[in-house]
Design an enzyme around this catalytic site. Structure first.
Site, PDB file in Angstrom:
ATOM      1  N   VAL A  50      63.563  30.621  67.537  1.00 25.99           N
ATOM      2  CA  VAL A  50      62.197  30.328  66.687  1.00 25.99           C
ATOM      3  C   VAL A  50      62.668  29.432  65.471  1.00 25.99           C
ATOM      4  O   VAL A  50      61.589  28.603  64.995  1.00 25.99           O
ATOM      5  CB  VAL A  50      61.741  31.792  66.223  1.00 25.99           C
ATOM      6  CG1 VAL A  50      60.546  31.431  65.308  1.00 25.99           C
ATOM      7  CG2 VAL A  50      61.438  32.656  67.627  1.00 25.99           C
ATOM      8  N   CYS A  51      63.467  29.698  64.872  1.00 25.06           N
ATOM      9  CA  CYS A  51      63.962  28.955  63.445  1.00 25.06           C
ATOM     10  C   CYS A  51      63.888  27.738  63.376  1.00 25.06           C
ATOM     11  O   CYS A  51      63.055  26.904  62.380  1.00 25.06           O
ATOM     12  CB  CYS A  51      65.027  29.375  62.946  1.00 25.06           C
ATOM     13  SG  CYS A  51      65.397  31.168  62.711  1.00 25.06           S
ATOM     14  N   PRO A  52      64.402  26.723  64.382  1.00 26.70           N
ATOM     15  CA  PRO A  52      64.302  25.468  64.359  1.00 26.70           C
ATOM     16  C   PRO A  52      62.777  24.823  64.615  1.00 26.70           C
ATOM     17  O   PRO A  52      62.457  23.948  64.122  1.00 26.70           O
ATOM     18  CB  PRO A  52      65.110  24.955  65.593  1.00 26.70           C
ATOM     19  CG  PRO A  52      65.303  25.805  66.623  1.00 26.70           C
ATOM     20  CD  PRO A  52      65.078  27.231  65.592  1.00 26.70           C
TER      21      PRO A  52
END
Length: 176
Positions: A50-52
């Site tokens: 999710v972070c990228p």
């Protein structure tokens, strides 16, 4: 879990190692935020899924924030070396135009109170900090749910009007 630094409170002092947009190492402190608006957001962990998507979404809007006089910083609990390795191994992150701060010693997260109580990771916290160093907006998401950089920009625009803004207000619309 510590108390969360919230709207109206002074953003804490800090000094964190960082990876710059040009993949150099530097140090970013609260002094870098003095006299300008700042958008600072935490993500839970490098080399995740999710972070990228969020990092790229904030990068997409970084020019708009800068046009409006704000600087953008991203932060996680990983070291500057892990940030750099992730940038070099993940094509979407290679051209990020803002610094990625390394809070691997938990210096800032402990002051902000945004460490997930059981996972030991950063919550997805987003701060809009005014030129005097006060938190003017705080968004807080669970570690499993990504946030919208467009919504952060909408709130930033509303704050910059200095006026009352109704629900779903967008830049260029009438204020109250």
């Amino acid at each position: 879990m510590a108390n969360i630094i919230s709207v109206g409170e002074k953003f804490p002092e800090f000094s964190l190692a960082a990876v710059t947009a040009t993949d150099d190492f530097s140090v970013v402190t609260h002094e870098n935020m003095r006299s300008k608006w700042t958008v600072l957001f935490y993500w839970p962990l490098d080399f995740t899924f999710v972070c990228p998507t969020e990092i790229v979404d904030f990068d997409r809007l970084t020019p708009a924030f800068r046009e409006r006089g704000a600087e953008v910083y991203g932060v996680s609990l990983d070291s500057k070396y892990v940030h750099l390795a992730w940038k070099k191994s993940h094509g979407d992150l290679a051209k990020i135009s803002y610094s990625m701060l390394a809070d691997n010693k938990h210096e800032l997260i402990s002051k902000l109170g945004i460490l997930h109580p059981t996972a030991g990771l950063a919550l997805r916290a987003t701060y809009i900090i005014d030129p005097e160093g006060y938190v003017r907006w705080l968004g807080l998401n669970d570690i499993e749910v990504g946030r919208s950089a467009d919504e952060v920009l909408r709130n930033f625009d509303a704050l910059q009007t200095g006026e009352l803004c109704p629900a779903n207000w967008k830049r260029g619309q009438k204020t109250l």
